[in-house]
Design a protein around this motif. Structure first.
Motif, PDB file in Angstrom:
ATOM      1  N   MET A 188     132.429 179.824 134.253  1.00 39.92           N
ATOM      2  CA  MET A 188     131.184 179.640 135.931  1.00 39.92           C
ATOM      3  C   MET A 188     130.786 180.669 136.410  1.00 39.92           C
ATOM      4  SD  MET A 188     135.672 178.737 137.582  1.00 39.92           S
ATOM      5  CE  MET A 188     136.327 177.393 137.405  1.00 39.92           C
ATOM      6  N   LEU A 189     130.594 181.751 136.006  1.00 40.46           N
ATOM      7  CA  LEU A 189     129.525 182.807 136.284  1.00 40.46           C
ATOM      8  C   LEU A 189     128.344 182.941 135.975  1.00 40.46           C
ATOM      9  CD1 LEU A 189     131.881 186.331 135.202  1.00 40.46           C
ATOM     10  CD2 LEU A 189     131.055 185.527 137.372  1.00 40.46           C
ATOM     11  N   ARG A 190     128.113 182.420 134.803  1.00 42.27           N
ATOM     12  CA  ARG A 190     127.109 182.129 133.829  1.00 42.27           C
ATOM     13  C   ARG A 190     126.183 180.323 135.095  1.00 42.27           C
ATOM     14  NH1 ARG A 190     125.830 184.658 129.663  1.00 42.27           N
ATOM     15  NH2 ARG A 190     127.996 185.032 128.440  1.00 42.27           N
ATOM     16  N   ARG A 191     127.357 179.306 134.913  1.00 44.98           N
ATOM     17  CA  ARG A 191     126.334 178.227 136.145  1.00 44.98           C
ATOM     18  C   ARG A 191     126.061 178.959 137.619  1.00 44.98           C
ATOM     19  NH1 ARG A 191     128.305 173.071 135.502  1.00 44.98           N
ATOM     20  NH2 ARG A 191     128.965 172.606 132.858  1.00 44.98           N
ATOM     21  N   CYS A 192     126.618 180.478 138.056  1.00 45.24           N
ATOM     22  CA  CYS A 192     126.394 180.987 139.070  1.00 45.24           C
ATOM     23  C   CYS A 192     125.347 181.804 139.085  1.00 45.24           C
ATOM     24  CB  CYS A 192     127.301 181.925 139.852  1.00 45.24           C
ATOM     25  SG  CYS A 192     128.540 180.763 140.383  1.00 45.24           S
ATOM     26  N   GLN A 193     124.638 181.623 137.773  1.00 48.11           N
ATOM     27  CA  GLN A 193     123.312 182.230 137.216  1.00 48.11           C
ATOM     28  C   GLN A 193     123.315 183.784 137.026  1.00 48.11           C
ATOM     29  OE1 GLN A 193     120.976 180.065 140.581  1.00 48.11           O
ATOM     30  NE2 GLN A 193     119.471 180.099 138.153  1.00 48.11           N
ATOM     31  N   TYR A 194     124.643 184.531 137.189  1.00 47.08           N
ATOM     32  CA  TYR A 194     124.442 185.928 137.189  1.00 47.08           C
ATOM     33  C   TYR A 194     125.185 186.315 135.746  1.00 47.08           C
ATOM     34  CZ  TYR A 194     127.447 185.402 141.422  1.00 47.08           C
ATOM     35  OH  TYR A 194     127.482 184.688 142.747  1.00 47.08           O
ATOM     36  N   ASN A 195     124.877 187.091 135.030  1.00 49.92           N
ATOM     37  CA  ASN A 195     124.375 187.887 133.991  1.00 49.92           C
ATOM     38  C   ASN A 195     126.306 188.093 133.341  1.00 49.92           C
ATOM     39  OD1 ASN A 195     121.871 187.657 132.918  1.00 49.92           O
ATOM     40  ND2 ASN A 195     121.107 189.481 134.467  1.00 49.92           N
ATOM     41  N   VAL A 196     126.827 188.057 132.407  1.00 50.13           N
ATOM     42  CA  VAL A 196     127.968 188.503 132.089  1.00 50.13           C
ATOM     43  C   VAL A 196     128.173 189.279 130.918  1.00 50.13           C
ATOM     44  CG1 VAL A 196     130.148 187.303 131.637  1.00 50.13           C
ATOM     45  CG2 VAL A 196     128.112 185.891 132.890  1.00 50.13           C
ATOM     46  N   THR A 197     129.278 189.908 131.178  1.00 49.74           N
ATOM     47  CA  THR A 197     129.544 190.861 129.856  1.00 49.74           C
ATOM     48  C   THR A 197     130.845 190.528 129.710  1.00 49.74           C
ATOM     49  OG1 THR A 197     127.801 192.026 129.899  1.00 49.74           O
ATOM     50  CG2 THR A 197     129.858 192.735 128.441  1.00 49.74           C
ATOM     51  N   SER A 198     131.984 190.228 128.828  1.00 47.00           N
ATOM     52  CA  SER A 198     132.995 189.535 128.612  1.00 47.00           C
ATOM     53  C   SER A 198     133.717 189.999 127.335  1.00 47.00           C
ATOM     54  CB  SER A 198     133.573 187.885 128.337  1.00 47.00           C
ATOM     55  OG  SER A 198     133.372 187.691 127.155  1.00 47.00           O
ATOM     56  N   THR A 199     134.754 191.186 127.960  1.00 42.99           N
ATOM     57  CA  THR A 199     135.833 191.683 126.462  1.00 42.99           C
ATOM     58  C   THR A 199     137.531 191.156 127.345  1.00 42.99           C
ATOM     59  OG1 THR A 199     136.847 193.355 125.676  1.00 42.99           O
ATOM     60  CG2 THR A 199     135.896 193.261 128.117  1.00 42.99           C
ATOM     61  N   LYS A 204     126.578 203.450 132.974  1.00 41.89           N
ATOM     62  CA  LYS A 204     127.367 202.719 134.349  1.00 41.89           C
ATOM     63  C   LYS A 204     125.757 202.516 134.955  1.00 41.89           C
ATOM     64  CE  LYS A 204     130.200 207.328 133.481  1.00 41.89           C
ATOM     65  NZ  LYS A 204     130.602 208.511 134.768  1.00 41.89           N
ATOM     66  N   ASN A 205     124.760 201.903 135.035  1.00 48.26           N
ATOM     67  CA  ASN A 205     123.912 201.578 135.752  1.00 48.26           C
ATOM     68  C   ASN A 205     123.461 199.964 135.348  1.00 48.26           C
ATOM     69  OD1 ASN A 205     123.490 204.128 136.937  1.00 48.26           O
ATOM     70  ND2 ASN A 205     121.688 204.238 136.057  1.00 48.26           N
ATOM     71  N   LYS A 206     124.449 199.634 134.240  1.00 46.95           N
ATOM     72  CA  LYS A 206     124.470 198.105 134.077  1.00 46.95           C
ATOM     73  C   LYS A 206     124.689 197.027 135.227  1.00 46.95           C
ATOM     74  CE  LYS A 206     125.029 194.961 129.764  1.00 46.95           C
ATOM     75  NZ  LYS A 206     125.311 195.169 128.455  1.00 46.95           N
ATOM     76  N   PHE A 207     126.297 196.944 135.320  1.00 47.21           N
ATOM     77  CA  PHE A 207     127.519 196.051 135.903  1.00 47.21           C
ATOM     78  C   PHE A 207     127.186 196.376 136.876  1.00 47.21           C
ATOM     79  CE2 PHE A 207     129.020 196.950 131.513  1.00 47.21           C
ATOM     80  CZ  PHE A 207     128.871 195.818 130.860  1.00 47.21           C
ATOM     81  N   ASP A 208     127.090 195.540 138.085  1.00 46.71           N
ATOM     82  CA  ASP A 208     127.348 195.690 139.780  1.00 46.71           C
ATOM     83  C   ASP A 208     128.501 194.681 139.582  1.00 46.71           C
ATOM     84  OD1 ASP A 208     124.312 195.587 140.025  1.00 46.71           O
ATOM     85  OD2 ASP A 208     124.503 194.224 138.803  1.00 46.71           O
ATOM     86  N   LEU A 209     129.112 194.876 138.967  1.00 48.40           N
ATOM     87  CA  LEU A 209     130.677 194.215 139.815  1.00 48.40           C
ATOM     88  C   LEU A 209     131.498 193.984 138.590  1.00 48.40           C
ATOM     89  CD1 LEU A 209     131.435 191.808 142.191  1.00 48.40           C
ATOM     90  CD2 LEU A 209     132.461 191.190 140.141  1.00 48.40           C
TER      91      LEU A 209
END
Length: 256
Positions: free
Chosen positions: A38-49, A63-68
């Motif tokens: 869903m995140l990728r469909r919204c055109q967000y970059n995603v890192t998952s764990t 620390k400067n890589k993620f927005d949310l």
């Protein structure tokens, strides 16, 4: 002095919310795949764990890589509330909590611990589309706080130089604080009104999801339509719309 610019941040401002970088955390692999899709469909970059401790290490090292951050509440190694507290103490990032538990006490615990939102599983694509607002709101609040601090510092300097605090600046700070409080109160009232208008949602527990999967497997993917699945599950208060929404989310995982 050499000034180093963060070009990624500049690009983000130009294209926002496209490219917003989200860290997704959930120990349930199926839920994590659905969320990531869903995140990728919204055109967000995603890192998952699937591990909260790994998520914390990723945040500390970048620390400067993620927005949310979007995190499940119930996890074995470290629960979402612990992760939320550490993120709040160590870095300035908005955190959204995910859970199948809609108990008001749990929701309140998430909000009081600093979560910017509390979403119920299965999360809907429309909710994911709008998560960027929390990043904007956080940056706007931070900007206001910096301006307020700057004005207060300037007032102190003027006071030291002239022996008195500039009345104009003091009044402006007071008006700004009152205006901000009124805006926050209005926003809180709007949120409460909006929440009261929401329709009751079905919580897809593990047991309910297993019934759903069993029905899909018995019917086969080609014949697995919402009405037939609903009839086979035979669960009270479950509607065709509930099944259709969950079926759509389930099929998203097959695209990975």
């Amino acid at each position: 002095m050499t000034v180093v610019k963060d070009h990624r941040r500049d690009d983000l401002r130009d294209e926002f919310p496209v490219g917003m970088h989200v860290l997704a955390v959930d120990d349930d692999s199926t839920c994590l795949m659905i969320l990531e899709t869903m995140l990728r469909r919204c055109q967000y970059n995603v890192t998952s764990t699937n591990n909260a401790k790994t998520a914390l290490n990723l945040l500390r090292g970048n620390k400067n890589k993620f927005d949310l951050v979007i995190s499940d509440v119930q996890m074995p190694d470290m629960d979402g509330f612990q992760l939320l507290e550490l993120v709040g103490l160590e870095m300035d990032l908005p955190v959204i909590m995910l859970s199948v538990n809609d108990d008001p006490k749990m929701v309140m615990k998430g909000i009081t611990h600093g979560a910017c939102d509390y979403l119920l599983k299965p999360v809907r694509i429309k909710e994911i589309q709008n998560i960027w607002q929390h990043v904007v709101r956080r940056k706007t609040v931070d900007s206001k706080e910096r301006n307020k601090t700057s004005n207060q510092d300037k007032a102190k300097v003027d006071s030291n130089e002239s022996g008195s605090v500039a009345t104009g600046n003091s009044d402006q700070i007071g008006k700004s604080s009152r205006k901000r409080k009124d805006e926050d109160d209005d926003e809180e009232n709007d949120n409460e009104h909006s929440s009261s208008q929401k329709k009751p949602r079905v919580v897809w527990t593990v047991e309910l999801h297993h019934k759903f999967i069993s029905a899909v497997n018995q019917l086969g993917y080609e014949k697995a339509v919402p009405k037939k699945i609903l009839d086979m599950m035979n669960v009270e208060k479950l509607t065709r719309e509930n099944v259709a929404s969950h079926l759509q989310a389930f099929f998203l995982t097959l695209l990975l």
